[in-house]
Design an enzyme around this catalytic site. Sequence first.
Site, PDB file in Angstrom:
ATOM      1  N   ASN A 183       0.840  -1.184   0.000  1.00  0.00           N
ATOM      2  CA  ASN A 183       0.000   0.000   0.000  1.00  0.00           C
ATOM      3  C   ASN A 183       0.882   1.243   0.000  1.00  0.00           C
ATOM      4  O   ASN A 183       2.044   1.187   0.396  1.00  0.00           O
ATOM      5  CB  ASN A 183      -0.928  -0.004   1.214  1.00  0.00           C
ATOM      6  N   HIS A 211      -9.525  17.669  -2.979  1.00  0.00           N
ATOM      7  CA  HIS A 211      -8.316  18.059  -2.232  1.00  0.00           C
ATOM      8  C   HIS A 211      -7.501  16.826  -1.901  1.00  0.00           C
ATOM      9  O   HIS A 211      -7.731  16.174  -0.895  1.00  0.00           O
ATOM     10  CB  HIS A 211      -8.693  18.729  -0.904  1.00  0.00           C
ATOM     11  N   GLU A 212      -6.560  16.496  -2.740  1.00  0.00           N
ATOM     12  CA  GLU A 212      -5.622  15.436  -2.376  1.00  0.00           C
ATOM     13  C   GLU A 212      -4.515  16.078  -1.550  1.00  0.00           C
ATOM     14  O   GLU A 212      -3.841  16.994  -2.014  1.00  0.00           O
ATOM     15  CB  GLU A 212      -5.044  14.755  -3.616  1.00  0.00           C
ATOM     16  N   HIS A 235     -11.148  10.446   1.881  1.00  0.00           N
ATOM     17  CA  HIS A 235     -10.546   9.160   1.503  1.00  0.00           C
ATOM     18  C   HIS A 235      -9.191   8.992   2.199  1.00  0.00           C
ATOM     19  O   HIS A 235      -8.485   9.961   2.430  1.00  0.00           O
ATOM     20  CB  HIS A 235     -10.378   9.074  -0.012  1.00  0.00           C
ATOM     21  N   GLU A 236      -8.865   7.752   2.484  1.00  0.00           N
ATOM     22  CA  GLU A 236      -7.636   7.377   3.217  1.00  0.00           C
ATOM     23  C   GLU A 236      -7.580   7.996   4.609  1.00  0.00           C
ATOM     24  O   GLU A 236      -6.524   7.991   5.250  1.00  0.00           O
ATOM     25  CB  GLU A 236      -6.361   7.729   2.427  1.00  0.00           C
ATOM     26  N   GLU A 246     -13.721   6.728   2.708  1.00  0.00           N
ATOM     27  CA  GLU A 246     -13.271   5.539   2.003  1.00  0.00           C
ATOM     28  C   GLU A 246     -12.833   4.532   3.067  1.00  0.00           C
ATOM     29  O   GLU A 246     -13.665   3.837   3.628  1.00  0.00           O
ATOM     30  CB  GLU A 246     -12.132   5.869   1.043  1.00  0.00           C
ATOM     31  N   GLU A 272     -11.760   1.268  -6.801  1.00  0.00           N
ATOM     32  CA  GLU A 272     -10.512   1.577  -7.512  1.00  0.00           C
ATOM     33  C   GLU A 272      -9.589   0.361  -7.603  1.00  0.00           C
ATOM     34  O   GLU A 272      -8.866   0.200  -8.576  1.00  0.00           O
ATOM     35  CB  GLU A 272      -9.794   2.752  -6.856  1.00  0.00           C
TER      36      GLU A 272
END
Lengths: 688, 688
Positions: B180, B400-401, B469-470, B488, B494
């Site tokens: 990961n 927004h990553e 997410h994450e 997520e 994905e």
Amino acid sequence: MATLARAEELQSPDKQFTLSVNLTPDGAPTYSLVYKGKPVLKTSQLGLELKNTPSLTNGFVQTSAVRKSIDESWNPVWGEVKTIRNHYNELAVTLTQPATKRVMLVRFRLFDDGLGFRYEFPRQPELGYFVVKEEKTQFALAGDHKAFWLPGDYDTQEYSTVTSNLSQVRGLMKQSVTDNASQHTFSPTGVQTPLMLKRPDGVYINIHEAALIDYSTLSLDLDDQNFILNAHLTPDAEGNKGNLQTPSTSPWRTVIVSDRAGAILESKMVLNLNEPTKYKDTSWIKPVKYVGVWWEMITGKSSWSYTDMENIKLDSIDYSKVKPNGTHAANTAHVKEYIDFAAQHKLDAVLVEGWNTGWEDWFGKHKEYVFDFVTPYPDFDIEELNRYAHAKGVNIIMHHETSGSSRNYERFMEPAYQLMNKYGYNAVKSGYVGDILPLGEYHYGQWMNNHYLYAITEAAKHRIMVNAHEAVRPTGLARTYPNLIGNEAARGTEYEAFGGNNADHTTILPFTRLIGGPMDYTPGIFQTRISAYNPKNTSFVHSTLARQLALYVTMYSPLQMAADLPETYNKFLDAFQFIEDVPVDWDDTHVLEAEPGDYITIARKGKGTGNWFVGSTCDEQGRTSTIKFDFLKPGKKYEATIYADGKGAHYETNPQAYAIRKLTVTSKSKLSQYCAPGGGYAISVVEK
Amino acid sequence: MATLARAEELQSPDKQFTLSVNLTPDGAPTYSLVYKGKPVLKTSQLGLELKNTPSLTNGFVQTSAVRKSIDESWNPVWGEVKTIRNHYNELAVTLTQPATKRVMLVRFRLFDDGLGFRYEFPRQPELGYFVVKEEKTQFALAGDHKAFWLPGDYDTQEYSTVTSNLSQVRGLMKQSVTDNASQHTFSPTGVQTPLMLKRPDGVYINIHEAALIDYSTLSLDLDDQNFILNAHLTPDAEGNKGNLQTPSTSPWRTVIVSDRAGAILESKMVLNLNEPTKYKDTSWIKPVKYVGVWWEMITGKSSWSYTDMENIKLDSIDYSKVKPNGTHAANTAHVKEYIDFAAQHKLDAVLVEGWNTGWEDWFGKHKEYVFDFVTPYPDFDIEELNRYAHAKGVNIIMHHETSGSSRNYERFMEPAYQLMNKYGYNAVKSGYVGDILPLGEYHYGQWMNNHYLYAITEAAKHRIMVNAHEAVRPTGLARTYPNLIGNEAARGTEYEAFGGNNADHTTILPFTRLIGGPMDYTPGIFQTRISAYNPKNTSFVHSTLARQLALYVTMYSPLQMAADLPETYNKFLDAFQFIEDVPVDWDDTHVLEAEPGDYITIARKGKGTGNWFVGSTCDEQGRTSTIKFDFLKPGKKYEATIYADGKGAHYETNPQAYAIRKLTVTSKSKLSQYCAPGGGYAISVVEK
């Protein structure tokens, strides 16, 4: 492409320095420095040890050596002199590591006052992001020098300077590491920079760094068998020493050298190695003389906190319903007394600490939401006080104690600066007392160095000046970011109320801490017995009253506090006149005499005037200072007012004995002036 | 004050559960749980090990035991049902440690669907700030149960669920830890929560936590000799497990139990253990069905980035002068196609990823200033696209990553939210791919848990919904902060493009990950061969097309994506009709049949309508599902449209075979429906 290893030499403009740069047979870069024919630094390693990739320490070939010479001048926004000359010969050596196809450049600048060099990592295919395990720079001294040193520490410089030979560091380390709110020493022979050294033959050497940006702070780990100072960077939470991306550079490593101690104080090399200011408009940056609601809390006479509760949570406490402790200094009526005093004596500003909620429970708990920076205590009328102050031509200085809780401060930074803009504050004193949050990061690591600079650049967007305490010690960054108007990062006057500073402290600081930039030392304590304010406190200021005046000249800063209480100043208004008169910005500076640990006497010319101010500080021995006034304009008459130690003055037994006398002086005058043990004198020299 | 140790018992309202709370002879608190006469949890430890102070694990006496019963109902802002009943008997045991004069309370709530309990640390003189070394809570199982587990990890839940007996965990661990972007496992028998268990006698047990606020995330370390699950918290950079201040509480530890698998899915215990919403106005929070410029990048058909450069610095790159790579999806013309499609099919919004600069060089470099969240690529006209979308009744979802760079995101958060307000964005998908900065902190530590909640509450000030997410997996916090509309924190769709999910994945997730709250699973992939978009990508979706429809019902979320490309949907518009019709908010939910790892069939009633929607998903075996329509209003006729696997359908060999048929149903109807291997079906049941 590759050439054979060969020595490169470079001389300073005045030819007194010779730098040699070489590669060992296995391609390790080295340098050495000679001053007036004698080695200052013997062959010393260069390079960086990297993580998870071959190091940048050896296997190099030299692929170019570019020279240039610069002689230019520039004018600082504020400073000790009006114009600074930047005069050096440069040698930029490009080193290529054929095995890895990587390139590193070492740029050397040799000035008439010493050497600056840095590593440069150009953008290149085989070196993008990299992690520094350790910087391997060495400063290989020629022998066992006398050193003015602090224990190496990732979190604090608030130690008493130790004066000893380098060979004695190891033996003295344990006793030298005194308690601090946050501290992390790393080696029995680790010391901090600026490190002041004196060779047995009388040559002075000062080692520091310039332009510490996006890099971790340099300390020095002494090899006391060989007298080599090895670079030791401050780690992050994972033990790494730096996370870098090309193109980038290290800070400059600086070696200031002279056979005259005063020349170390006069050196502008650290500023010259910083970039010109990035700010287009600097009109809002103004030196500041101030009083503050501060010393009364430091002494224990009054409190920062409004109540005496413990273990509070800011989001659940209603201060309108709690019982005041009756000792809270930052209350509206009391602050107005300070404002009145500032206005009466033409001081620019009043610092107010303890204005915001949270002070009951802020320290040592690793508490993240420790302050909010926008909520005044109920007895502090922020609107009325700013109105009152501004009506009298006085500013209030904001105070942001972060308690090391960096994320909390960043979250509140924008609203805090907006609040300052709303009420017309133009400067903030920030503080970083205690361990850094997130835990694992240190005050002097890359993470926090980035934070301090973020606070400065964000403040600049709001036209706010910053005076950061417990932050990293300065490295001349105020040239680039001149709203960084003050720093602490050393034992300041506050320690006089916490057991005291050594009597020679102020004869050393200008040679050590101040090499990087000004310090908010907060001089001006006239009531040197702390017990006069708080009977329980047996500390005393290790200085005579007269020397407290001298510090406004000897401890250069564009931000100077008159740290004692108005009630005390009102008893000594004849002496306070010097504080009222002394400028905080200068057109010229002459170091008249200096010896680290013994004495410093400096004359400075007030910005835009013909008046001079002289300050002299000496150690616990006392001495007679002899100065010439040849810095004055020939043919002109001046009235000198001399604030000197009185008969029988002594920093411990009779600190408040002082005498003020006036005389007329010219450029031909000389003065022989007695300084009491722990004493000194101040002179204003005003054009007639 | 002290009483002798004694057992306290508590029964659930329906008397099926009995909780016993006891103190061992040395004053260690324990609990055990019996369900329908058989032990679910044997005697299990309670307490916390503290740092630098005696632990809160033993030496206790019980000083009070307060009971109460609650039976109330509340209406969620969005959810699976209109009204949620909160019905429990409570036992609050106060434990005093005479040796330290400290008090800890354990509050148990016993529902008809299981047990919740938490630690409470009241404000008290002898316990203010404290550091948790480890929480010592145990879940002592009655034997070697079947488990649906993920490797315990401080950074990710993006693992395939492993189905095995607990005794097999150790042997299966190594192969189960797949790569990961950021991961940190901690034990050969460590597993994550929600942990789904099944006893040999058919009793289902689910262990998780509720209301994870200002605390570090719970994992479980299995003692595989004794089948005891030991709490294991996520550490901070110094290895500590929590920094707490009284008054405070731990999150609730939840044990949902039933002999009917469907009851686990229907449990609202986790929501009931969270606080009611703190927001006064929730009118701006609306469930969302959306398409997005996303799957085409996931598959490798197009790119997030505008160019193909490496090692860039955002503050020195001029995107107007660089060469576009020609594959950048988030360009104005292309986004308009998605907007057109959304408008045509009455979808609420279009997510656009890759709209902002920095995507060339954002991942895996521990780069702090990785994105700025306010600067569009030159080919993304933010103003025009929002105008165009709003004119068609469609919103654009911001992206927004953060790349795990938490400080950078917080620095940009306010301007980023302001930008969203300026252009009328009402929702943001955030991402935390890669290691957390500052290094040493983990995705699931207290530091980051505070960050995620900060992002949510700051967004709420701007009336912005968050889909993170994450980030940490949910624990029912959306009840209190209903703008947390998605998460997520598991292997989403994905991974079908990264090698695939197990065919039974969606028969497990509702029993594990979804126990804490909804997941943005991004179903709706009709083109299950990734190579159709990117010939180099040999992955395929482990699902038939029909089952992709079912997921809109079985995978409850108020935020549902139609994840495939409009060009594909346009080829299957008859099937897409179900996605267009299916609601994203519900008044009622019935689990018709369920077995973790095998199948789930759920019926839900659309918010404010009389229409029902049924979804069924099964594992790689295929099966025939038999359901009754007795959830329908008696006496009423409905038109059922059944989207089922077609003849010969198979998730691997023939995924796109589907058949749509219509029939009339009433509350008396039954249906026997074949599900292909990796298949399923969806039904819309519309009032006639």
